[in-house]
Structure formats: C-alpha cells, structure tokens
Design a protein around this motif. Sequence first.
Motif, PDB file in Angstrom:
ATOM      1  N   GLU A  94       4.575  47.170   4.732  1.00 30.64           N
ATOM      2  CA  GLU A  94       3.283  47.764   4.999  1.00 30.64           C
ATOM      3  C   GLU A  94       2.273  46.924   4.177  1.00 30.64           C
ATOM      4  O   GLU A  94       1.237  46.644   4.890  1.00 30.64           O
ATOM      5  CB  GLU A  94       3.193  49.217   4.831  1.00 30.64           C
ATOM      6  CG  GLU A  94       4.169  50.012   5.971  1.00 30.64           C
ATOM      7  CD  GLU A  94       4.317  51.330   5.603  1.00 30.64           C
ATOM      8  OE1 GLU A  94       3.592  51.903   4.852  1.00 30.64           O
ATOM      9  OE2 GLU A  94       5.505  51.963   6.260  1.00 30.64           O
ATOM     10  N   ASN A  95       2.503  46.539   2.932  1.00 30.91           N
ATOM     11  CA  ASN A  95       1.739  45.861   2.087  1.00 30.91           C
ATOM     12  C   ASN A  95       1.375  44.421   2.757  1.00 30.91           C
ATOM     13  O   ASN A  95       0.393  43.960   2.749  1.00 30.91           O
ATOM     14  CB  ASN A  95       2.026  45.780   0.635  1.00 30.91           C
ATOM     15  CG  ASN A  95       2.168  47.012  -0.174  1.00 30.91           C
ATOM     16  OD1 ASN A  95       1.227  47.946   0.096  1.00 30.91           O
ATOM     17  ND2 ASN A  95       2.758  47.258  -0.920  1.00 30.91           N
ATOM     18  N   GLN A  96       2.478  43.823   3.315  1.00 33.86           N
ATOM     19  CA  GLN A  96       2.576  42.743   3.747  1.00 33.86           C
ATOM     20  C   GLN A  96       1.845  42.503   5.359  1.00 33.86           C
ATOM     21  O   GLN A  96       1.034  41.751   5.241  1.00 33.86           O
ATOM     22  CB  GLN A  96       4.064  42.019   4.322  1.00 33.86           C
ATOM     23  CG  GLN A  96       4.663  42.107   2.918  1.00 33.86           C
ATOM     24  CD  GLN A  96       4.401  40.602   2.126  1.00 33.86           C
ATOM     25  OE1 GLN A  96       4.251  39.695   2.704  1.00 33.86           O
ATOM     26  NE2 GLN A  96       3.912  40.905   1.070  1.00 33.86           N
ATOM     27  N   GLY A  97       1.872  43.693   6.071  1.00 37.77           N
ATOM     28  CA  GLY A  97       1.248  43.900   7.252  1.00 37.77           C
ATOM     29  C   GLY A  97      -0.330  43.921   7.035  1.00 37.77           C
ATOM     30  O   GLY A  97      -1.232  43.185   7.729  1.00 37.77           O
ATOM     31  N   ARG A  98      -0.709  44.642   5.723  1.00 33.59           N
ATOM     32  CA  ARG A  98      -2.254  44.462   5.484  1.00 33.59           C
ATOM     33  C   ARG A  98      -2.745  43.219   5.114  1.00 33.59           C
ATOM     34  O   ARG A  98      -3.718  42.649   5.390  1.00 33.59           O
ATOM     35  CB  ARG A  98      -2.508  45.603   4.354  1.00 33.59           C
ATOM     36  CG  ARG A  98      -2.738  46.864   4.946  1.00 33.59           C
ATOM     37  CD  ARG A  98      -3.126  47.996   3.676  1.00 33.59           C
ATOM     38  NE  ARG A  98      -2.214  48.210   2.707  1.00 33.59           N
ATOM     39  CZ  ARG A  98      -0.926  49.339   2.999  1.00 33.59           C
ATOM     40  NH1 ARG A  98      -1.072  49.936   4.138  1.00 33.59           N
ATOM     41  NH2 ARG A  98      -0.007  49.379   1.987  1.00 33.59           N
ATOM     42  N   ARG A  99      -2.014  42.613   4.217  1.00 27.74           N
ATOM     43  CA  ARG A  99      -2.149  41.178   3.869  1.00 27.74           C
ATOM     44  C   ARG A  99      -2.352  40.116   4.914  1.00 27.74           C
ATOM     45  O   ARG A  99      -3.143  39.375   4.818  1.00 27.74           O
ATOM     46  CB  ARG A  99      -1.056  40.768   2.649  1.00 27.74           C
ATOM     47  CG  ARG A  99      -1.421  39.665   2.097  1.00 27.74           C
ATOM     48  CD  ARG A  99      -0.292  39.122   0.885  1.00 27.74           C
ATOM     49  NE  ARG A  99       0.006  37.809   0.799  1.00 27.74           N
ATOM     50  CZ  ARG A  99       0.805  37.253   0.362  1.00 27.74           C
ATOM     51  NH1 ARG A  99       1.808  37.840  -0.219  1.00 27.74           N
ATOM     52  NH2 ARG A  99       0.852  35.745   0.270  1.00 27.74           N
ATOM     53  N   TYR A 100      -1.634  40.223   5.868  1.00 22.21           N
ATOM     54  CA  TYR A 100      -1.561  39.428   7.005  1.00 22.21           C
ATOM     55  C   TYR A 100      -2.397  39.836   8.143  1.00 22.21           C
ATOM     56  O   TYR A 100      -2.641  38.971   9.246  1.00 22.21           O
ATOM     57  CB  TYR A 100      -0.218  38.975   7.638  1.00 22.21           C
ATOM     58  CG  TYR A 100       0.685  38.329   6.677  1.00 22.21           C
ATOM     59  CD1 TYR A 100       0.487  36.877   6.440  1.00 22.21           C
ATOM     60  CD2 TYR A 100       1.768  38.788   5.872  1.00 22.21           C
ATOM     61  CE1 TYR A 100       1.206  36.152   5.629  1.00 22.21           C
ATOM     62  CE2 TYR A 100       2.623  38.010   5.203  1.00 22.21           C
ATOM     63  CZ  TYR A 100       2.170  36.511   4.832  1.00 22.21           C
ATOM     64  OH  TYR A 100       2.801  35.665   4.183  1.00 22.21           O
ATOM     65  N   GLY A 101      -2.960  40.980   7.985  1.00 18.16           N
ATOM     66  CA  GLY A 101      -3.794  41.575   9.162  1.00 18.16           C
ATOM     67  C   GLY A 101      -2.979  41.871  10.326  1.00 18.16           C
ATOM     68  O   GLY A 101      -3.540  41.926  11.478  1.00 18.16           O
ATOM     69  N   ILE A 102      -1.711  42.458  10.161  1.00 21.75           N
ATOM     70  CA  ILE A 102      -1.040  42.721  11.368  1.00 21.75           C
ATOM     71  C   ILE A 102      -0.846  44.366  11.428  1.00 21.75           C
ATOM     72  O   ILE A 102      -0.474  44.972  10.440  1.00 21.75           O
ATOM     73  CB  ILE A 102       0.511  42.175  11.222  1.00 21.75           C
ATOM     74  CG1 ILE A 102       0.247  40.522  11.013  1.00 21.75           C
ATOM     75  CG2 ILE A 102       1.108  42.719  12.591  1.00 21.75           C
ATOM     76  CD1 ILE A 102       1.733  39.948  10.723  1.00 21.75           C
ATOM     77  N   ASP A 103      -1.191  44.913  12.514  1.00 26.66           N
ATOM     78  CA  ASP A 103      -1.086  46.266  12.846  1.00 26.66           C
ATOM     79  C   ASP A 103       0.175  46.725  13.219  1.00 26.66           C
ATOM     80  O   ASP A 103       0.947  46.266  13.746  1.00 26.66           O
ATOM     81  CB  ASP A 103      -2.120  46.738  13.609  1.00 26.66           C
ATOM     82  CG  ASP A 103      -3.397  46.544  13.462  1.00 26.66           C
ATOM     83  OD1 ASP A 103      -3.818  46.424  12.284  1.00 26.66           O
ATOM     84  OD2 ASP A 103      -4.324  46.253  14.247  1.00 26.66           O
ATOM     85  N   GLY A 104       0.397  48.154  12.833  1.00 27.30           N
ATOM     86  CA  GLY A 104       1.666  49.023  13.295  1.00 27.30           C
ATOM     87  C   GLY A 104       2.946  48.465  12.301  1.00 27.30           C
ATOM     88  O   GLY A 104       3.963  48.719  12.937  1.00 27.30           O
ATOM     89  N   VAL A 105       2.894  47.696  11.412  1.00 23.36           N
ATOM     90  CA  VAL A 105       3.830  47.412  10.485  1.00 23.36           C
ATOM     91  C   VAL A 105       4.468  48.502   9.981  1.00 23.36           C
ATOM     92  O   VAL A 105       3.828  49.282   9.325  1.00 23.36           O
ATOM     93  CB  VAL A 105       3.809  46.290   9.830  1.00 23.36           C
ATOM     94  CG1 VAL A 105       4.864  45.811   8.504  1.00 23.36           C
ATOM     95  CG2 VAL A 105       3.337  45.059  10.535  1.00 23.36           C
ATOM     96  N   ARG A 106       5.857  48.867   9.853  1.00 21.48           N
ATOM     97  CA  ARG A 106       6.181  49.861   8.791  1.00 21.48           C
ATOM     98  C   ARG A 106       7.218  49.417   8.026  1.00 21.48           C
ATOM     99  O   ARG A 106       8.083  48.480   8.665  1.00 21.48           O
ATOM    100  CB  ARG A 106       6.766  50.943   9.836  1.00 21.48           C
ATOM    101  CG  ARG A 106       5.343  51.798  10.586  1.00 21.48           C
ATOM    102  CD  ARG A 106       5.898  52.673  11.539  1.00 21.48           C
ATOM    103  NE  ARG A 106       6.954  53.555  11.082  1.00 21.48           N
ATOM    104  CZ  ARG A 106       7.679  54.542  11.901  1.00 21.48           C
ATOM    105  NH1 ARG A 106       7.405  54.539  13.171  1.00 21.48           N
ATOM    106  NH2 ARG A 106       8.602  55.166  11.724  1.00 21.48           N
ATOM    107  N   ASN A 107       7.406  50.023   6.961  1.00 24.61           N
ATOM    108  CA  ASN A 107       8.412  49.878   5.934  1.00 24.61           C
ATOM    109  C   ASN A 107       9.711  50.179   6.691  1.00 24.61           C
ATOM    110  O   ASN A 107       9.713  51.046   7.470  1.00 24.61           O
ATOM    111  CB  ASN A 107       8.361  50.757   4.607  1.00 24.61           C
ATOM    112  CG  ASN A 107       7.303  50.096   3.829  1.00 24.61           C
ATOM    113  OD1 ASN A 107       6.712  49.080   4.177  1.00 24.61           O
ATOM    114  ND2 ASN A 107       6.747  50.926   2.862  1.00 24.61           N
ATOM    115  N   CYS A 108      10.744  49.248   6.722  1.00 23.35           N
ATOM    116  CA  CYS A 108      11.960  49.399   7.291  1.00 23.35           C
ATOM    117  C   CYS A 108      13.228  50.135   6.264  1.00 23.35           C
ATOM    118  O   CYS A 108      13.365  49.671   5.030  1.00 23.35           O
ATOM    119  CB  CYS A 108      12.580  48.079   7.869  1.00 23.35           C
ATOM    120  SG  CYS A 108      14.015  48.050   8.328  1.00 23.35           S
TER     121      CYS A 108
END
Length: 212
Positions: A94-108
């Motif tokens: 989720e942190n990576q998603g925010r960093r790359y500006g990708i929505d909808g990412v969830r920790n796995c």
Amino acid sequence: MGQLNAGIVPVTPFQQNCTILFDMDDKRGVVVDPGGDIDKVLAVLRDNAITAEAIWITHGHIDHAGGAMELKEALGIEIIGPHEADKMLLDNLENQGRRYGIDGVRNCVPDRFLAEGETVSFGGHVFEVLHCPGHAPGHVVYYNRAAKFAHVGDVLFRGSVGRTDLPGGDHAALIASIKDKLLPLGDDIGFICGHGPGGRFGEERRTNPFLT
Ligand SMILES: [Zn+2]
Ligand SMILES: [Zn+2]
C-alpha cells in the motif's frame, strides 16, 4: 488431462504479464501475478470460460502482487506463494502504491508461502517450486517438467535479467539463481517472464549479455 496453455494479460502501468495458466480440456487453471487491473483479468477469465482455482505469486513487488487480495475476494480462491522472505515486501504494497500513484493496491497476505522443492498443481499439471532470490529475496519460479515450461517472473527476461537495485536485491544472488537453478533445467525449456516476450533458456544461455 489436456494440454497446458497460457494466456497473458498485461496489467498495471508497468505492463506486467499477469499470466493465466490453464488446461485446454477442462479450462481450469491458476492466475499468476495479478498485480492490478483485476476487472481486466476477470473479463479474460469470463470471456474464455476459464475457472481459476488459485492465485500464484512469483514475488512481492507491486506490479505482481498488488491486485492479489482483490482477485482472491472476487473469486473466493487462495493466494499461494511466494517464499516467506518476501513478506516484508507484501506488507508494504500500500505504501508502494501511494509512492507510484497507483490506486486500489492492497497489502498481500498469502494463504501459504512456498519453499524450494515443494510442488503446486492444478488438475494434473504439476509445477516444481524453485526459490530464486536476487531480484527479490523471496522470488520463486514455477517449473513444469512435463511441459518443459517455466514461469520465471522477474528473474530472467529475454536478453536481460531482473533489476537488483530495489530493497532486498542482490545481483550476484540473481545470476547464481539463473545459472545454478534455471539454465541446468535445459536449453529446450520455454519460459514466460514478468515483462516483455518470453523465450527459451538455450537462447538466453547463448546470447543474454548478463549470462555470457
Ligand atoms: Zn519485480
Ligand atoms: Zn515486475
């Protein structure tokens, strides 16, 4: 048991090769590395009448694992792999998603981690698990001996190898994984990788500038 087939759905801004492995006869299979764009993955499954029985993850990077929880919930199936050494990456998506500006990412959160020497399967299609660290510490490769096929994730590409400048990366370990575990499987092994076209191990052994 029918023939093993594979379909590729490019996902995420990284154009990662989300791969659907399935049996030609009964159309049952698995989804490897659903990094995102899960609506697209679900549409391909539906349009081809393929039933996914599980999600297999090669390693914990966002473009490979970022959509796994969404797909798991949509289909009610389990997430298998990668090796537990990638837990820190999976917990940080989720942190990576925010960093790359990708929505909808969830920790796995995988239902089961894998280790060297285990096997996973669907129908009668058996895949050996090879732990291949270097690009990511918990990277695994799925190898089907009968079909002379391997899904190598981001370990090896056609004419290149995985980057090793991300957390947990180790170039020497990566080259050792390729030379000691993958290439000895044989020149005639066909592979699908995480980005770009697949190929054959023999071609890489002879021409890949990182291996010669
Ligand atoms: Zn990666
Ligand atoms: Zn990747």
